[in-house]
Design an enzyme around this catalytic site. Sequence first.
Site, short mmCIF file in Angstrom:
data_model
loop_
_atom_site.label_atom_id
_atom_site.label_comp_id
_atom_site.label_asym_id
_atom_site.label_seq_id
_atom_site.Cartn_x
_atom_site.Cartn_y
_atom_site.Cartn_z
N GLU A 107 0.79 -1.24 0.00
CA GLU A 107 0.00 0.00 0.00
C GLU A 107 0.82 1.28 0.00
O GLU A 107 0.37 2.29 -0.55
CB GLU A 107 -0.89 0.04 1.27
CG GLU A 107 -1.93 -1.04 1.33
CD GLU A 107 -3.29 -0.54 0.87
OE1 GLU A 107 -3.34 0.53 0.23
OE2 GLU A 107 -4.28 -1.22 1.13
N SER B 22 -20.89 -28.86 54.84
CA SER B 22 -19.88 -28.94 55.90
C SER B 22 -18.59 -28.23 55.56
O SER B 22 -17.62 -28.34 56.30
CB SER B 22 -19.53 -30.41 56.16
OG SER B 22 -20.64 -31.07 56.68
#
Length: 769
Positions: free
Chosen positions: A65, A327
């Site tokens: 580009e 528990s």
Amino acid sequence: MIATGVLITPVLLSPLPVFRAPLSTVVEASDGSLLGARIADDGQWRFPATEKVPAKFEKALLTFEDNWFYYHPGINPVSIFKAFVRNIKAGEIVSGGSTITMQVARISRGNRQRSYTEKIIEMFSALKLELFRSKKRILQLYASNAPFGGNTVGLEAASWRYTGKSAADITWAEAAALAILPNSPALVFPGRNQEILRIRRDELLRRLYRKNYIDSVTMVLALDEPLPGEPKVLPSRAPHLTDHFYTERRGEMIRTTIDPALQDRAAGIINVHQKDLEANFIYNSACLIVEVETGNVLVYVGNSTLEDALSHGGNVNIIHSSRSTGSILKPILYAGMQQSGDILPNTLIADIPTRFPGFSPKNFDQSFSGAVSASAALSQSLNIPAVKMLQKYNPEKFLDLLHKTGFTTFNKPADYYGLSLILGGGETTLWDLTGVYASLSRVLSRYNHEKKYLKEDYHPLLLESNQNTAYEKRAETDPPLSASAIWLTYEALQRVNRPESESGWQYFSSSPDLAWKTGTSFGFRDGWAVGTTPRYVIGVWVGNASGEGRPGLTGITAAAPIMFDLVALMGSGTWFKTPLEDLTTIKVCSKSGFRAGPDCPETIDAEACVNGLRSEACPWHQVVHLNKERTLQVTSQCVTPDNIVNESWFVLPPAMEYFYKKKHADYATLPPMAKGCTGGKSIPVMEFIYPTAGVKIFIPRDQTGELTKIITEIAHRNPGKKVFWHLDETYLGTTRFIHQTEMFAKRGNHILTVVDEDGNTIRCGFTVI
Ligand SMILES: [Zn+2]
């Protein structure tokens, strides 16, 4: 001067490109690999900007580009002129001559229709961008915001969707294809487009070779690589964690502490077990694995990902869901009581039928042992001794301890939970539970290493890397539990045993050094298991997100097997060192486990917390006077002193004795008093189980509106004796063997009197409200 102003003014007035579009939420593992992502709110896959643009992509992009990117000021007059000529010839705009900077400006303006006006705005914007931003930043803006076809925006999202990996890991061929796409995003779609994409990619690869970015071998191999095709499905290796961050930190990229390989294997283990659990209509489970030293979460499996789970709450993140504890809090109470000196490790705790107003705890196997050592009560997870211990420690103090250790979900006052808090009356999360254990293990390890407490040792779990300084440092106090209290607790938890009648007992015998505890909530709704070694903590929850209970859904049968598979995954190691500097040696009665009193005949040395030196002395050895045959108690009133033998006798209270001697053949009941002897020590033969002295009883009404009866119970050392019951002045009845009866009582104060056939009498005052 004027010329400069003419040029500078529109540059300064032109818009500086900004990007405000919503971002995807991206969750990475500790090594940067993708765990999962959620699409941005506008339906685009747009990942947050990454630190830098990968070199391969940058070279491919600039070669394709903008060769002069690093040299031009945002616009490239040469290419603009060339493009202008081309457009004039074509009679329309076919070529932009755009630099990367101008493209950033265009993308920020929403990729508008190409026109000369737009082009001029882009040029001024590009100049401004170059003025205010570095080249590196401009490239980053481009890579993060360029369109890559469909709803894919930015290089990182494109890379994951088209190549299945991070842009940092792409090949030259992939870099070339990705560099081309922003200019013609439609090329990625299959069909004729793909041929054009191939031609352009191959041409770009040859240019990269000519520019010496790649050698000929690399080029030949790259030309052979397939093109990116249909977008791939993004990884989903921790969907509930991704959801968590989608809610908490939307639009951010989060680097977590997750170990990706462990995460995958743990998720696999969860799903393997889920297949079996689903046969029993149990659809959900979760696990956390935490590194002790750092507090880093290594594994975060928020739920099953099996197909059937999806229609059964599989989307619920269990790790942060509040569930009944069963528990699982008992070890915290045990540690707190060691630290405060309320008990020593082997102090006998009552394990007898117990009733509180509206609450009657039962052991899991419905049996009573009379008395059991505190450590055995913990490792066997007995409920009644746990309630007795909480009663002694004080629920309010325990709630405070839970808050201090890092549990965040117990938001009600102590009265709300009452004594049931120790049996699952409250809720916690897997996150809190695992975090507390990680901190406790860290405190113990570091104390052994440093011989002191470091304030930063106690902290919540860490889920994000580099977060180590983010958590709030704790106040200037020592950790809520000392190294000795933690060590004594872990010693007991190492002996956690499953009842032999249950299947899967082999987990226990084959497990490495591990302190572990399970929990099962009321109604079999939640199964918990948590285990720790010096290196890591593993927390597991199993159940239904809907809250539906299932028979057999217990911590031991459902959660522990998953935990042990995860233990095997993590490997074993050496056990915690003994924190000798924080322990003290105490002379302990070998029969009762209490601190030895003057009448205890046999003692042993036991390691305990320092406060244990102030713990209660053995209450159950007492010197009694016997005849020479040791068959009767006597006093100086009926026997001459030289016919009296003084002996220290182990005498449990009546109810404890009744159950204790069934399991302990060596327990010798105190001989009865010789006929005609008086004035001796009064050792009670009976004891109230319910009501207890001073208790306030609320009596509910039944369906017909009638007040219900109170069930009363006593224990007698010799259950065969007849016992007569009186409420205030009214005779209620007689019992033998099972000393239990029912009665009505009006509002107000009452006295219950019980007399046995020998005339022994006990009384209990209580109030009905
Ligand atoms: Zn003793």
